[in-house]
Write a protein that holds these residues in place. Structure first.
Motif, short mmCIF file in Angstrom:
data_model
loop_
_atom_site.label_atom_id
_atom_site.label_comp_id
_atom_site.label_asym_id
_atom_site.label_seq_id
_atom_site.Cartn_x
_atom_site.Cartn_y
_atom_site.Cartn_z
N TYR A 177 -18.14 -8.73 5.13
CA TYR A 177 -17.17 -9.78 5.25
C TYR A 177 -16.72 -10.10 6.72
CZ TYR A 177 -15.66 -8.82 0.47
OH TYR A 177 -15.56 -8.42 -0.74
N GLN A 178 -17.27 -9.53 7.67
CA GLN A 178 -17.47 -9.83 8.93
C GLN A 178 -17.77 -11.14 9.34
OE1 GLN A 178 -18.23 -6.27 11.54
NE2 GLN A 178 -16.24 -7.13 12.35
N VAL A 179 -18.96 -11.58 8.57
CA VAL A 179 -19.37 -12.67 8.93
C VAL A 179 -18.63 -13.67 7.76
CG1 VAL A 179 -21.59 -12.08 9.98
CG2 VAL A 179 -21.41 -12.30 7.58
N PHE A 180 -17.73 -13.30 6.91
CA PHE A 180 -17.40 -14.57 6.15
C PHE A 180 -16.22 -15.32 6.75
CE2 PHE A 180 -14.13 -15.90 3.07
CZ PHE A 180 -14.73 -16.00 1.85
N PRO A 181 -16.21 -16.57 6.81
CA PRO A 181 -15.35 -17.00 7.91
C PRO A 181 -13.96 -16.72 7.72
CG PRO A 181 -16.78 -18.66 6.77
CD PRO A 181 -16.90 -17.24 6.07
N THR A 182 -13.40 -16.50 8.81
CA THR A 182 -11.82 -16.09 8.90
C THR A 182 -11.02 -17.36 8.55
OG1 THR A 182 -12.40 -14.35 10.48
CG2 THR A 182 -10.09 -15.20 10.34
N GLU A 183 -11.70 -18.37 9.26
CA GLU A 183 -11.18 -19.84 9.00
C GLU A 183 -10.62 -20.08 7.52
OE1 GLU A 183 -12.78 -23.25 10.72
OE2 GLU A 183 -11.80 -22.75 12.58
N LEU A 184 -11.54 -19.62 6.62
CA LEU A 184 -11.30 -19.78 5.19
C LEU A 184 -10.03 -18.95 4.57
CD1 LEU A 184 -14.73 -19.62 3.47
CD2 LEU A 184 -13.11 -21.39 3.32
N VAL A 185 -9.76 -17.63 5.25
CA VAL A 185 -8.78 -16.90 4.89
C VAL A 185 -7.52 -17.79 5.54
CG1 VAL A 185 -7.65 -14.71 5.24
CG2 VAL A 185 -10.06 -14.96 4.81
N ARG A 186 -7.60 -18.33 6.65
CA ARG A 186 -6.64 -19.04 7.17
C ARG A 186 -6.04 -20.12 6.39
NH1 ARG A 186 -6.62 -18.58 13.54
NH2 ARG A 186 -6.06 -16.33 13.53
N ALA A 187 -7.05 -20.95 6.04
CA ALA A 187 -6.78 -22.10 5.26
C ALA A 187 -6.14 -21.74 4.07
CB ALA A 187 -7.99 -22.65 4.80
N ALA A 188 -6.41 -20.68 3.45
CA ALA A 188 -6.03 -20.28 1.91
C ALA A 188 -4.45 -19.59 2.13
CB ALA A 188 -6.81 -18.99 1.45
N GLN A 189 -4.21 -19.13 3.55
CA GLN A 189 -2.95 -18.67 3.85
C GLN A 189 -2.09 -19.86 3.71
OE1 GLN A 189 -4.09 -15.76 7.17
NE2 GLN A 189 -1.86 -15.15 6.63
N ILE A 190 -2.48 -20.71 4.57
CA ILE A 190 -1.70 -22.00 4.70
C ILE A 190 -1.61 -22.67 3.35
CG2 ILE A 190 -1.67 -24.56 5.59
CD1 ILE A 190 -2.78 -23.38 8.15
N ASP A 191 -2.41 -22.61 2.39
CA ASP A 191 -2.40 -23.13 1.28
C ASP A 191 -1.53 -22.30 0.36
OD1 ASP A 191 -3.65 -25.28 1.22
OD2 ASP A 191 -5.77 -24.47 0.49
N GLY A 192 -0.95 -21.01 0.71
CA GLY A 192 -0.08 -20.33 0.17
C GLY A 192 -0.64 -19.09 -0.64
N ALA A 193 -1.77 -18.95 -0.49
CA ALA A 193 -2.30 -17.75 -1.39
C ALA A 193 -2.05 -16.41 -0.52
CB ALA A 193 -3.90 -17.75 -1.39
N GLY A 194 -1.78 -15.19 -1.25
CA GLY A 194 -1.44 -14.01 -0.85
C GLY A 194 -2.61 -13.21 -0.59
N PHE A 195 -2.42 -11.81 -0.35
CA PHE A 195 -3.45 -10.83 0.01
C PHE A 195 -4.65 -10.89 -1.13
CE2 PHE A 195 -5.08 -6.49 -0.35
CZ PHE A 195 -5.39 -6.30 1.20
N PHE A 196 -3.92 -10.65 -2.27
CA PHE A 196 -4.80 -10.25 -3.34
C PHE A 196 -5.39 -11.48 -3.86
CE2 PHE A 196 -2.33 -6.25 -3.67
CZ PHE A 196 -3.43 -5.21 -3.57
N ARG A 197 -4.64 -12.54 -3.76
CA ARG A 197 -5.32 -13.93 -4.17
C ARG A 197 -6.31 -14.21 -3.45
NH1 ARG A 197 -2.30 -17.70 -8.12
NH2 ARG A 197 -0.26 -17.16 -7.04
#
Lengths: 293, 298, 371
Positions: A177-197
Motif C-alpha cells: 500500500y506504500q506505493v498505492f497513490p495517496t492522491e487516490l485516497v485524497r480524491a476519494a476523501q474529497i468525494d466523500g468516501a470514509g475509512f472503510f469505504r
C-alpha cells in the motif's frame, strides 16, 4: 525483476557456458535427488528398500505404503494413519491464514494511508515480533492457553499462529500500500468516501497480488510449523508435521521407510502444490520477507 | 494527518479515531503475546520454576547454572558452527547460482523453481528425507557399496564429531535456493547500461562482478545474513527431525536445549534463561537492522 | 465579502513552521494561481483549502463560513490532482459519478450530470473504459470531469499539467482557460511553471519559503516584481540584474555601470521611483527584462526613454521568433531579445537599446523593489 533487460552486458565464451550449464545441472540434481529418491522409494515394498539400491526404480510397484500412511499407520496410540492429522492441519490453517491476512491488510492500510504520530514505532514493534525466537514465548503461551481453556485445542493454535503471523502480513500489506497513490485516497476523501469505504472500494480491488502473497506465505509457514504444534497441541488437534514426526520417530516395531516417505510426501504435498500453482507469488513472498519487499 | 481542530465536524473527528481503533486489536495482541510474554519469560528466568512456573526469586542463579552446564556449552558451540557454515555456504552457493542463472541461461524458468522448491517444504520433511539419505546402512553409503564402490565411507550422521555438518548440509539444501532468488532479484535490478559503460572502460567479466556488480548487492547480502541468522537461531524442527540432537548430545542447539530443559527435564527456570539468551542474540542482530531499514523509509 | 478567504493561515509540522501567516482573498470567478519552486508551501496551502491537511492557526473560509475542521467532502470543493488520481478499478463513468454516489445523489440525477460533463469535455466515447486504457490527455479530461460534475464552489488544481508532454500541456492549458471563461468558476491552481501561471491566472500568488512574496495580476507581477525573488522566478529568460551606482546629474537620477568593453556608461532614469533619491551614491540592483534590452530597430516603438549603448556580443542563440544575444553589464551576463533576423556575431561590438521605461530598481540588501 526488471523485464526490459533481456540483453546482458556480460558476454561469455563457449567453454565458460558449457561449464555454467554443467554446474547448474549438478545443483539441480542436488536439489532434486533427496525428494526424488523419497518418491521412488515410497512406491517400493520394504524389502526392496532394505535389501536393494535406493536409486533403483521399484521392481514391484505398490501403493500400499501410501494407503497405510494415510489411513492405517500407527501414530501415537491409534492406527489412524495421517488422515485425521491432515484435517487437523486444515482446520488450523484456514482460519489462521484468513484472520491474519485480513488483520494485516487493515493494519497496512492504516499504517500507510492514515498515518499518525508514532506509527513507524508501532510498525517496528509489530515487525520485530516476526523475528523473536519463539522459545521465549513458549512457557507463558502454554500458561495463557491453559487459563483461557484453549490448551491443546485447534482454536488455541489458530490464535498462536495469528499472533505470530501478524507482523509478516502487516509488512506485506504495508509495503504494497506504500506505493498505492495517496492522491487516490485524497480524491476519494474529497468525494466523500470514509475509512472503510475507501478500503473496500479502492484498495481492496487492487490488492489481489498481495493477498495471494500473504495467503501463500502464511499457509506455507503455518502448515510447516512444528514447534507450536509440538508444544501446544493434543492428540485430537495435532497438525500434520507433528504426526509425521511421531510416525517417523516411533521406536516400536520395524521401521517402515516406504510408509515414512509416503507420509512425508503427504505432509509436503499441500505446500508443494501451492508452490507449483503460484510459485511466482511464493518467490515474491520470500522476497518481501526481507523487509524492503 | 495530525489532530484536528477542536471545532472539527463529526465526520472529521470520527476519521481520526477509526484508523487507530482498527489498529488497536493487533497492537493489543502484540503487546500481550509478544512483549508481555517476553517480560514474563525474563521474569521466570530469575525464579525457581521447575515443572510449573513458581515465583521464588533466585536472582541470577539460573544463568549461573546455565553457563556451567556442559550441555549448554555444546549447544552454543554447535549453533556457532552451524550458523557460520550455514550462512557462508548458503551465501556462496546462492550468489554463484544467481550469477550463473543471470547469463541468459536457457531453461532458467525450469531451473529456478528446482533450486527454490525445498523452501516450500517443512523442516520435518527435509529432515526425514536427509536422515535416511545419509544413513550409512541404507542410504548413500549403502548404495555406493552396491554399485561396487566398496571403500566409500560416509557416516557423518552417526559420528559425534561430524553429525552437526549433516544438519548444515540439510539446511543448506533447504535455504540456498532462497538466497539465490534474493541475489537474482538484486542482479536483475542493476542497470545494464552501467555494465556496458564498464565494459567500454575495459573491465573483464571477473572485474565486472568483483568491482561493480557484487558491491551493489550489499543490501541483498545484508537481508540474506539477517534472515539466515534468524533461521539458524530458531532452528529446532530440522535438528529434531534429522538427528534428534544426537548422536548423544552431538547436535544439540539452544532451541532443542530450551525445549528439553523446560518441558522434559522440568527445569523451567533454566529453560527460560536459555530462551532469554536466544532472544538477546536475535535482538543484537535484528534491532540495528530494523532500525536502519525503517529510518531509511521515512 | 470575498468568496474564499485565507486569513492569517499558518501550518507547522511539529516545531517547524512551513507556511507563515498567509492572507489571500479570492473573489467569485477568480482564477488564482499559486506559483513557486518546490517546497515553497503552495501544495500545502492547497491541501489546507481542500481540508486534506489541517490548519495550525488562522482560518480558511468559503462563502463566509469557516472551513476549519470541516471534512473535505463537506466543503463543496473539487480537486484535480497531479497524478489525476483516477480510481484504477472503476470505469470512467464510475470515476466521475463516485463523488455524487457518496453524497447520495439519486441515480437518475447522476446520469444526467455525467452526460452533461462528458459532453462538455468530449469524453462520451470513453465512459466505459478503465483509466488504464486512456492516454494522458484523456485521463486529464476525466479528472476534470470528476471535479466538474460536483459543481462545487471552488475548484482546486494541483499541478494538473505537469505529467503531460510539452505539446499536450499547451493544448490543455488553453482548454482549462476556455472552461474557466465559459463556466466562470472560482479556481485555485498550483503550479511551479511560471508560464502556466502567467497565461491562466487572473491573479498570481508567488510563494517562496512559506511566504507569499507577491500577490497581484500577471502584469503587476511581471512588470513590477516586489522583490528579487519574484523578478528572477517569473519570466523566461529571467530578468537581467545589473549592479549600478545611483548618481544625481542635472537634477535627475542616473545609473552608472560598465559595459563589456570596460567603458563606463550612464543610464538616465526618466521617471525614477520616489524612493530612489535615498540611494544616491550607493549601489543598487537594476532589473531589466530581456525585451527591454534590444537592437535599436527592435525597440518598442511606444517607448519614451530609450538609451542606446555599444556593447560586445558574447553568445547568440537564435530561437526562431527571436534571437537572444548575451552581453555583459556591470560584470553580469545579460540577455537581450533581438529581432529574429538580426545580423550579429559573437565577439562583435554592436548597439544595444535599453528601454528605461521598463527598468526596476532593487535594494541589494533587503532585495525589495525600491518604490
Amino acid at each position: 525483476m526488471s523485464a526490459g533487460s533481456t540483453d546482458t552486458a556480460v558476454r561469455t565464451g563457449r567453454i565458460t557456458r558449457t561449464a555454467l550449464y554443467l554446474v547448474l545441472l549438478l545443483f539441480a540434481l542436488f536439489y532434486l535427488l533427496p525428494f526424488a529418491i523419497m518418491v521412488i522409494n515410497s512406491v517400493k515394498p520394504l524389502t526392496e528398500i532394505t535389501g536393494g539400491n535406493m536409486m533403483a526404480l521399484p521392481q514391484d510397484w505398490t501403493f500400499d505404503p501410501w494407503v497405510k500412511a494415510w489411513a492405517t499407520a500407527q501414530i501415537g496410540v491409534d492406527p489412524t494413519g495421517l488422515k485425521p492429522y491432515f484435517w487437523n492441519s486444515i482446520k488450523m490453517v484456514v482460519p489462521a491464514v484468513a484472520i491474519s491476512t485480513i488483520l494485516g491488510a487493515l493494519n497496512g492500510y492504516v499504517l500507510t494511508k492514515w498515518r499518525f504520530k508514532y506509527d513507524t514505532l508501532i510498525f517496528g514493534f509489530m515487525l520485530f515480533a516476526c523475528f523473536i525466537p519463539f522459545q521465549i514465548v513458549l512457557i507463558p503461551m502454554a500458561r495463557i492457553l491453559g487459563l483461557a481453556g484453549l490448551a491443546g485445542s485447534t482454536p488455541g493454535l489458530v490464535l498462536v499462529h495469528v499472533v505470530y503471523g501478524l507482523g509478516f502480513t502487516t509488512l506485506y500489506f504495508k509495503n504494497y500500500y506504500q506505493v498505492f497513490p495517496t492522491e487516490l485516497v485524497r480524491a476519494a476523501q474529497i468525494d466523500g468516501a470514509g475509512f472503510f469505504r475507501i478500503f473496500w472500494r479502492l484498495l481492496l480491488p487492487s490488492s489481489g497480488p498481495i493477498i495471494v502473497v500473504s495467503v501463500i506465505w502464511q499457509f506455507t509457514n503455518i502448515w510447516n510449523d512444528f514447534l507450536f504444534g509440538a508444544s501446544f497441541a493434543d492428540f485430537d488437534s495435532q497438525p500434520m508435521t507433528v504426526a509425521l514426526n511421531n510416525l517417523v520417530q516411533s521406536s516400536t516395531g520395524v521401521k517402515e521407510y516406504n510408509v515414512h516417505f509416503a507420509g512425508a510426501i503427504l505432509a509436503a504435498l499441500p505446500t508443494l502444490l501451492v508452490y507449483i500453482v503460484a510459485g511466482r507469488y511464493f518467490v515474491r513472498g520470500l522476497m518481501a520477507g526481507s523487509v524492503k519487499g | 494527518m495530525a489532530t484536528p481542530a477542536a471545532d472539527a465536524d463529526f465526520k472529521t473527528k470520527l476519521q481520526t479515531w477509526v484508523p487507530k481503533l482498527v489498529l488497536s486489536p493487533s497492537l493489543a495482541l502484540m503487546l500481550v503475546f509478544v512483549y508481555g510474554f517476553i517480560l514474563f519469560s525474563v521474569y521466570l528466568s530469575f525464579t525457581d520454576s521447575r515443572i510449573l512456573p513458581s515465583y521464588g526469586w533466585v536472582g541470577f542463579e539460573n544463568y549461573d547454572k546455565l553457563f556451567r552446564l556442559r550441555h549448554w556449552d555444546i549447544a552454543v558451540n554447535n549453533l556457532i558452527v552451524f550458523a557460520a557454515l550455514y550462512i557462508i555456504i548458503c551465501s556462496v552457493i546462492g550468489l554463484m547460482l544467481a550469477i550463473f542463472l543471470d547469463q541468459k541461461i536457457r531453461g532458467e524458468s525450469v531451473l529456478r523453481p528446482i533450486f527454490l522448491y525445498p523452501m516450500a517444504l517443512s523442516f520435518i520433511v527435509t529432515g526425514t528425507a536427509w536422515k535416511w539419505f545419509l544413513d550409512p546402512g541404507i542410504g548413500l553409503e549403502h548404495t555406493m557399496h552396491l554399485w561396487g564402490w566398496e571403500s566409500f565411507h560416509f557416516d557423518w550422521i552417526k559420528n559425534r564429531d561430524y553429525a552437526i555438518y549433516t544438519v548444515v548440509l540439510a539446511a543448506v539444501w533447504q535455504s540456498s535456493g532462497f538466497v539465490m532468488a534474493m541475489f537474482l532479484a538484486g542482479l536483475r535490478g542493476i542497470d545494464n547500461e552501467m555494465l556496458k559503460a564498464a565494459q567500454m572502460d575495459g573491465a573483464t567479466n571477473f572485474q565486472l562482478y568483483h568491482r561493480i556488480i557484487i558491491p551493489q548487492l550489499r543490501p541483498a547480502f545484508l537481508s540474506a545474513f539477517v534472515i539466515l541468522s534468524h533461521l539458524a537461531i530458531k532452528s529446532y524442527d530440522l535438528v529434531v527431525a534429522l538427528t534428534g540432537g544426537g548422536p548423544g548430545r552431538a547436535t544439540e542447539v539452544p532451541a532443542t536445549f530450551m525445549y528439553s530443559y523446560t518441558f522434559t527435564r522440568n527445569q523451567m527456570g533454566i529453560g527460560a534463561s536459555s530462551s532469554v539468551i536466544m532472544l538477546m542474540t536475535i535482538v543484537a542482530i535484528m534491532v540495528p537492522y530494523l532500525y536502519s531499514e525503517l529510518r531509511e523509509k521515512n | 465579502m470575498s468568496f474564499l478567504t485565507i486569513d492569517n493561515a499558518t501550518k507547522s509540522y511539529g516545531s517547524v513552521e512551513v507556511l507563515h501567516r498567509v492572507d489571500i482573498d479570492v473573489q467569485e470567478g477568480e482564477f488564482l494561481v499559486l506559483v513557486g519552486p518546490s517546497g515553497c508551501g503552495k501544495s500545502t496551502l492547497l491541501n489546507m483549502i481542500a481540508g486534506l491537511e489541517d490548519i495550525t492557526s488562522g482560518t480558511i473560509s468559503i462563502k463566509g463560513k469557516s472551513m476549519n475542521g470541516v471534512h473535505p467532502s463537506n466543503r463543496d470543493i473539487a480537486m484535480v490532482f497531479q497524478s489525476y488520481a483516477l480510481y484504477p478499478n472503476m470505469s470512467v463513468a464510475k470515476n466521475i459519478t463516485f463523488g455524487l454516489e457518496m453524497h447520495k445523489v439519486p441515480k437518475a440525477e447522476r446520469e444526467t450530470a455525467l452526460r452533461d460533463v462528458a459532453k462538455l469535455l468530449q469524453i462520451e466515447p470513453l465512459l466505459d473504459r478503465k483509466p488504464g486504457q486512456l492516454s494522458g490527455g484523456q485521463r486529464q479530461r476525466v479528472a476534470m470531469g470528476r471535479a466538474l460534475v460536483r459543481n462545487p464552489d471552488v475548484f482546486l488544481f494541483d499541478e494538473p499539467l505537469s505529467n503531460l508532454d510539452a505539446k499536450l500541456r499547451v493544448d490543455m492549458r488553453t482548454e482549462i482557460k476556455k472552461l474557466h471563461q465559459k463556466l466562470g468558476t472560482t479556481i485555485v491552481y498550483v503550479t511551479h511553471d511560471q508560464i502556466e501561471a502567467m497565461t491562466l491566472s487572473t491573479r498570481i500568488a508567488v510563494m517562496n519559503g512559506g511566504f507569499i512574496q507577491q500577490l497581484g495580476t500577471p502584469k503587476e507581477i511581471y512588470d513590477t516584481p516586489a522583490n528579487l525573488f519574484v523578478a528572477t522566478f517569473m519570466g523566461s529568460p529571467s530578468m537581467n540584474l545589473i549592479p549600478v551606482k545611483i548618481l544625481e546629474e542635472n537634477g535627475g537620477l542616473v545609473a552608472e555601470t560598465t559595459n563589456g568593453l570596460g567603458e563606463t556608461i550612464k543610464l538616465p532614469f526618466a521617471a525614477p521611483p520616489t524612493g530612489l533619491k535615498d540611494y544616491v551614491g550607493r549601489t543598487i540592483t537594476l532589473g531589466l527584462r530581456a525585451e527591454a534590452l534590444t537592437d535599436p530597430d527592435g525597440a518598442d516603438s511606444k517607448a519614451v526613454n530609450l538609451v542606446t549603448v555599444k556593447n560586445r556580443v558574447i553568445v547568440m542563440e537564435p530561437a526562431g521568433s527571436d534571437t537572444f544575444v548575451m552581453t555583459e553589464f556591470g560584470g553580469q551576463d545579460c540577455n537581450a531579445r533581438m529581432r529574429a533576423d538580426v545580423q550579429v556575431a559573437p565577439g562583435e561590438d554592436v548597439d544595444f537599446t535599453i528601454n528605461m521605461d521598463k527598468v526596476v530598481a532593487f535594494d541589494p540588501e533587503t532585495e525589495d523593489r525600491i518604490v
